[in-house]
Scaffold this active site. Structure first.
Site, PDB file in Angstrom:
ATOM      1  N   ASP A 137       0.853  -1.175   0.000  1.00  0.00           N
ATOM      2  CA  ASP A 137       0.000   0.000   0.000  1.00  0.00           C
ATOM      3  C   ASP A 137       0.893   1.230   0.000  1.00  0.00           C
ATOM      4  O   ASP A 137       1.640   1.471   0.961  1.00  0.00           O
ATOM      5  CB  ASP A 137      -0.904  -0.025   1.232  1.00  0.00           C
ATOM      6  CG  ASP A 137      -1.964   1.074   1.224  1.00  0.00           C
ATOM      7  OD1 ASP A 137      -1.799   2.053   0.479  1.00  0.00           O
ATOM      8  OD2 ASP A 137      -2.955   0.944   1.969  1.00  0.00           O
ATOM      9  N   HIS A 138       0.829   2.004  -1.069  1.00  0.00           N
ATOM     10  CA  HIS A 138       1.728   3.160  -1.199  1.00  0.00           C
ATOM     11  C   HIS A 138       1.398   4.268  -0.206  1.00  0.00           C
ATOM     12  O   HIS A 138       2.163   5.233  -0.071  1.00  0.00           O
ATOM     13  CB  HIS A 138       1.667   3.705  -2.629  1.00  0.00           C
ATOM     14  CG  HIS A 138       3.008   4.058  -3.187  1.00  0.00           C
ATOM     15  ND1 HIS A 138       3.921   4.829  -2.515  1.00  0.00           N
ATOM     16  CD2 HIS A 138       3.597   3.733  -4.367  1.00  0.00           C
ATOM     17  CE1 HIS A 138       5.008   4.978  -3.241  1.00  0.00           C
ATOM     18  NE2 HIS A 138       4.840   4.301  -4.367  1.00  0.00           N
TER      19      HIS A 138
END
Length: 498
Positions: free
Chosen positions: A468-469
């Site tokens: 998850d950026h």
């Protein structure tokens, strides 16, 4: 005086709102004891055996195998009481129990109440679903419809009482429907329930009956109009194209003739429900909410495989179960998460906060006949290779048998996905929402590799990390993946974290 008690599908926890009947464990007329499992249902999480809190004689079942029921819908009714009832797990004669229920024309039909309902509360345990923390609702008497006040108050659950009751008027009489979901479905499709013949006990109209009527109605609407023979009308010949001789034979068309009236194979529709439906919802939500990114690296796993062989050969048969590759990779993931805790977190979208989790509950993807499930190894950060490996083996066996509980399928903080068992090298995993990352592992195969400055055949594996950026940038994700790859290539690095 005996009573006919109605047991409804209880709240199975974990936010589940419906369940599919997989297998009935009792028949109508069987004697059941308190807390005896009576039906096996499949939820979006797992398969669960539901125990009945009453002891007595089963007088009716609601729902066939394969039918999906909402929470609160009737499951079955049990005749209990002073005559032939099962008080504390005792037995009762089926004939006497059924007969007493039939003779009580004004028998009370109650919902699944807790202890204290009826005569002293000895016929009910209150454990609607043992081990899932459900609470017993207050006892309520069912309301009687005004139009049925003049008729004998016979229980719909007793076959003998139903047979002796007068047949309701087909226009104004009550409809043999118990589930509110069935009534709602009929209203949505403008179906008159009085025109249907139920396939359930005592003519009870089930959801399958309504769906069958809906399909028949749709097929009737979609039926093609009757074929009429058109009147033959002479059609003038088309004008010849410029440069052609009138009456000359034209070249045949290269287009194939169109087959009219020929239909192809029927379209198959497979409902997304149960485990498959839950997986579809979770994956769709992950793609919709999580801005994910993937990085990958090839690693030389020759030393890891050598260490595994040495661990399994040391001590002989008395050393315990064999160490699996998945257990070694799981221990490596735990060590990597200790160095990069950003990936052991989740995102609170409403508060716009990243929540870092102190414990590592490691999930691993397992393919079963019922679909893809992700069992969770609790407190993996406190275990070693042996303890993690034994827990993985236990959960895998339970997954294959369909015996995983909802608690064993939820609460994961990081997932390990070994898709190499399918014979593929790489993939881009979808994050198991609401987690922040997933490590994918491909197959370990011999490949040409530069080792020690020379070309050699080594055992190579591809590792991929989807993250998850929002919780971290590429530097953190790359550092995590590089540490995992280094431990695969040089297992001695794990000694620093033990």
């Amino acid at each position: 005086m005996p009573q006919v008690l109605e047991f409804k599908l209880p709240d199975l926890g974990e936010g589940l709102t419906e369940a599919e009947i997989v297998r009935w464990l009792v028949e109508v007329g069987d004697v059941v004891a308190i807390d005896q499992p009576v039906v096996e249902v499949e939820t979006a999480k797992a398969m669960v055996e539901v125990p009945c809190p009453y002891g007595g004689v089963v007088t009716a079942r609601f729902g066939e195998e394969g039918v999906e029921l909402p929470v609160g819908a009737p499951l079955l009714t049990v005749a209990v009481g002073t005559e032939g009832a099962v008080g504390s797990g005792g037995s009762v004669g089926a004939g006497s129990g059924t007969g007493s229920a039939a003779g009580a024309g004004a028998a009370v039909v109650a919902s699944a109440a807790g202890p204290g309902f009826g005569s002293g509360g000895s016929e009910s345990s209150g454990n609607v679903l043992v081990g899932y923390g459900t609470s017993a609702p207050l006892a309520r008497r069912r309301r009687v419809r005004p139009e049925a006040m003049g008729a004998p108050a016979a229980s719909h659950a007793t076959a003998e009482a139903a047979s002796s009751a007068p047949v309701p008027d087909p226009v104004r009489g009550p409809v043999a429907v118990v589930s509110p979901l069935v009534r709602k479905l009929a209203r949505q499709h403008d179906l008159d329930l009085r025109q249907l013949v139920g396939s359930g006990p005592d003519g009870l109209i089930l959801r399958a009956d309504v769906e069958s009527a809906i399909r028949a109605k749709d097929e009737q609407r979609a039926a093609p109009p009757p074929i009429t023979v058109p009147v033959s009308i002479p059609v003038p010949e088309p004008e010849p194209e410029p440069g052609t001789v009138p009456g000359a034979v034209s070249e045949p068309s290269l287009r194939p003739p169109v087959a009219r009236g020929v239909t192809g194979p029927a379209v198959e529709r497979i409902p997304l429900r149960g485990v498959r439906g839950a997986v579809a919802d979770k994956l769709a939500r992950s793609r919709r909410e999580i801005p994910d990114a993937t990085c990958w690296v090839d690693a030389d796993a020759t030393e890891l495989m050598t260490v595994r062989s040495a661990m399994n050969s040391a001590g002989g048969p008395a050393a315990g179960p064999k160490v699996s590759v998945l257990a070694l990779l799981a221990r490596i993931c735990v060590a990597a998460l200790a160095r990069f805790p950003e990936l052991n977190s989740t995102v609170d979208a409403q508060a716009r906060e990243v929540v870092r989790l102190p414990e590592v509950h490691l999930g691993f993807a397992a393919q079963t006949e019922r679909g893809l499930v992700v069992p969770v190894v609790r407190d993996a950060h406190a275990g070693n290779v042996d303890s993690i490996g034994s827990e993985i083996a236990r959960l895998t066996e339970a997954a294959r048998n369909g015996r995983l509980t909802p608690a064993e399928l939820t609460g994961g903080t990081f997932t390990l996905n070994n898709y190499g068992v399918f014979g593929v090298d790489g993939s881009t995993p979808i994050i198991n929402h609401p987690e922040a990352a997933m490590l994918g592992v491909g197959r370990i195969v011999p490949k040409p590799w530069v080792h020690g400055g020379e070309l050699a055949v080594r055992q190579v594996v591809q590792l991929s990390l989807t993250f998850d950026h929002r919780v971290c940038d590429g530097g953190t994700a790359g550092g995590f993946l590089r540490y995992v790859a280094d431990c695969v290539e040089q297992p001695a690095l794990l000694l620093r974290t033990l």
